[in-house]
Design an enzyme around this catalytic site. Structure first.
Site, PDB file in Angstrom:
ATOM      1  N   PHE A 185      -1.846   0.309  11.846  1.00 22.11           N
ATOM      2  CA  PHE A 185       0.016   0.808  11.389  1.00 22.11           C
ATOM      3  C   PHE A 185      -1.187   1.755  10.121  1.00 22.11           C
ATOM      4  CE2 PHE A 185      -1.022  -2.747   8.915  1.00 22.11           C
ATOM      5  CZ  PHE A 185      -0.477  -2.394   7.757  1.00 22.11           C
ATOM      6  N   CYS A 186       0.096   3.289  10.350  1.00 16.01           N
ATOM      7  CA  CYS A 186       0.077   4.145   9.585  1.00 16.01           C
ATOM      8  C   CYS A 186       1.126   4.586   8.848  1.00 16.01           C
ATOM      9  CB  CYS A 186      -1.338   5.472   9.683  1.00 16.01           C
ATOM     10  SG  CYS A 186      -0.129   5.837  10.763  1.00 16.01           S
ATOM     11  N   THR A 187       1.834   5.593   8.133  1.00 17.55           N
ATOM     12  CA  THR A 187       2.939   6.196   8.149  1.00 17.55           C
ATOM     13  C   THR A 187       3.745   6.071   9.287  1.00 17.55           C
ATOM     14  OG1 THR A 187       2.260   7.049   5.937  1.00 17.55           O
ATOM     15  CG2 THR A 187       3.971   7.813   6.355  1.00 17.55           C
ATOM     16  N   GLY A 189       2.468   6.717  12.995  1.00 17.23           N
ATOM     17  CA  GLY A 189       1.608   6.575  13.958  1.00 17.23           C
ATOM     18  C   GLY A 189       0.588   7.601  14.203  1.00 17.23           C
ATOM     19  N   ILE A 214       5.074   3.503  10.452  1.00 14.12           N
ATOM     20  CA  ILE A 214       6.092   2.199   9.477  1.00 14.12           C
ATOM     21  C   ILE A 214       7.814   2.778   9.394  1.00 14.12           C
ATOM     22  CG2 ILE A 214       6.518   1.643   6.817  1.00 14.12           C
ATOM     23  CD1 ILE A 214       3.425   1.469   7.321  1.00 14.12           C
TER      24      ILE A 214
END
Length: 282
Positions: A185-187, A189, A214
């Site tokens: 996961f990241c901010t 995608g 997220i």
């Protein structure tokens, strides 16, 4: 936040062959200027990445214009609201990659890694395993200072300083994930999509990306299984699970993230210094 909030902030990207970026750049500059949008658009041979802020009407007009290009007709957008524009200027840049990874064999448009949607991930985390009974491990693909603002509970964090470090470190630790389902996961995608594809390429068998990152998780299910806030690259610095700006800021001197508690330190002087840069050797 009031429904009367005047500004809409959008984050969106799409991996797709985009070989006329130089020709398209003036068109993007023109429409953003006409609609008084602020933010950053990256035009790259592998696709588009953008963070924009404007009024509801102008954001909608921009998206309608963008989706007239068949390459971006289905682009997914994440939204949040603010009382002022989240960026102070408008930049349309030509870049070689949407997010720098320096892995030229990764071409997401030729086949995405499997993804898990926010509601499904929450259910997996609620029950402690995926639908096949495998333990679920969350892997944060963001830089260390972003992770320090907030992340999922019990996440794997390799304390990377930049995304180009991720391929080597995840290959080194491949054995740690045997028999487990990995969710990157990241901010928003982008990084986790590239990361999941790379992990597949080096032999990871059960790896997913969190669809929309997220921000989409906050939008759809809130903050369950997440601790803290989400760092964002604009004046707001961080958003809480309600997608509202928080009191967290960035130091003007060293760019460190400064929490409300750290802002009480005598070392924090707005626009001058913070506890992190005061402690750095001269």
């Amino acid at each position: 936040m009031s429904n009367a909030t005047p500004f809409v902030n959008i984050a969106a990207y799409k991996f797709i062959t985009f070989d006329d970026t130089a020709t398209q750049r003036p068109r993007y500059q023109e429409i953003c200027a006409r609609l008084d949008l602020k933010g950053t658009i990256l035009l790259t041979p592998e696709g588009i990445n953008m963070f924009l802020s404007g009024t509801r009407a102008n954001i909608d007009e921009y998206l309608a214009w963008l989706r007239q290009d068949p390459r971006f007709a289905d682009i997914e957008v994440k939204e949040s609201l603010s009382s002022e524009q989240s960026h102070k200027r408008m930049l349309v840049k030509l870049k070689s990659e949407i997010i720098t990874m320096r892995m030229p064999l990764i071409k997401p448009e030729e086949g995405r890694a499997p993804f898990v949607e926010a509601k499904t991930l929450k259910r997996w985390l609620d029950q402690g395993h995926d639908d096949d009974g495998k333990p679920v491990v969350m892997v944060d693909t963001r830089n260390d200072f972003e992770v320090d603002v907030g992340t999922f509970e019990n996440t794997v964090d390799y304390r990377i300083k930049k995304f180009t470090e991720f391929p080597a470190v995840i290959e080194e630790h491949k054995a740690d994930f045997s028999g487990k389902t990995v969710v990157t996961f990241c901010t928003g995608g982008i990084r986790c999509e590239k990361a999941a594809i790379h992990m597949q390429n080096i032999g990871y068998e059960n790896v997913y990306q969190l669809e929309g990152g997220i921000l989409k998780y906050f939008e759809e299910v809130g903050g369950d299984h997440y601790t803290g806030d989400c760092f964002v690259f604009d004046y707001r610095t961080a958003l809480n699970p309600k997608l509202e700006p928080t009191e967290t800021v960035q130091c003007f001197a060293c760019r460190a993230v400064v929490t409300p508690r750290q802002q009480l330190s005598p070392d924090y002087v707005y626009g001058v210094s913070c506890p992190a840069c005061v402690k750095q050797p001269a």
